[in-house]
Design a protein around this motif. Sequence first.
Motif: not given
Length: 378
Positions: A192-193, A195-196, A199-200, A262, A310, A325, A327-328, A331
Amino acid sequence: MLDEDSWSGGLYDEGVIRRRRERAQSASTGEIPEGILDVLQILDAEYLILAPGEVVVHSSSQTDALNLIRDGRLISNPLLALVRAVRRSNEYQEATVALPRGPIGEGTHDLLVRVSPLGELGLVLVLIFDDSEFRRLDAIRRDFVANISHELKTPIGALSILSEAVLGASDDPKAIVKFATRMQMEAKRLTDLVQEIINLSRLQDDDPLKNAKVLNLSVLIAEAIDGSRLAAEARNISLVYADKFDFQILGDRSQIEMAIRNLVENAINYSPDGTRVAIALREVDGLAEISVSDQGVGIPEKEIERIFERFYRVDPARSRATGGTGLGLSIVKHVVTNHGGDVSVWSVEGAGSTFTIRLPLFVPNEFNQDVISQTEER
């Protein structure tokens, strides 16, 4: 900078605009140097051709995303100052300017603008080069290294320790199951981390207004809710949304849907079982407002200013339990800022939180017909 009045859009007399544009075209048709429009089409730049009075005679399709034109005229004060300097001196001018991406928020377009006289009837050519991409690429390189070193070492270290524990418990089946389960959790957290972070990085690498489409917000909210429904039902949390409006915005579909989702998932993660998460959409002063409210634990006042940073977590233990994570929300802020909007939060400890996204509404006019033709179907 453009002031908020320049963004107000609204209704206007289309007949006045049409007559003004016809006058400008009649004054300039045939006076634009031969072949200039063909050359402009192959340049890696947006352009405007202005008649006296700063009436727009010709413009490239993507200038609408920069919100430079209203009622057929150039309205950006920094660009108007350059154009007037060129008219006074009859000489080429250039400058670097930062234009707001919307009527609110911190996002800007970093532009190199070159202005030159064109023809003999007072025409002026404005070339606009977007310098933002180079800054984004530099930020991506720096941030990616910082993100990797900051966060990935934690789950990787945990997996290393757990694998040693499994080896040491080879004669204890219950211990092996326990440690293997923990390894699965850490592996999912690592996935998950990563992927985040990807994404960022993609958000920083992409300007959503360059190839923006007209989006129906109600559709995107419904999709975000559907994507979060299983997680809500598993904890008996109700997702409430009254679909009353068909508001349109200009932007990137996947980014806006991800930002809304998110916020919904964040509300679910921090809500007690059996409570409610309410999503609302309304118009306020020409802006679309999307609010997501929960009945959760709330956020301490001293933490509110930092929650969009972040990897910042108000409650690290709860984040580990929910798989967060950190980061949601970062983002969400990136997406909204890049679309010319902002995001804010109201919260009281023990009484829940409300996150609100504000985005500029899309207002059709004669200059954005190319964009209108890309409107997504509901």
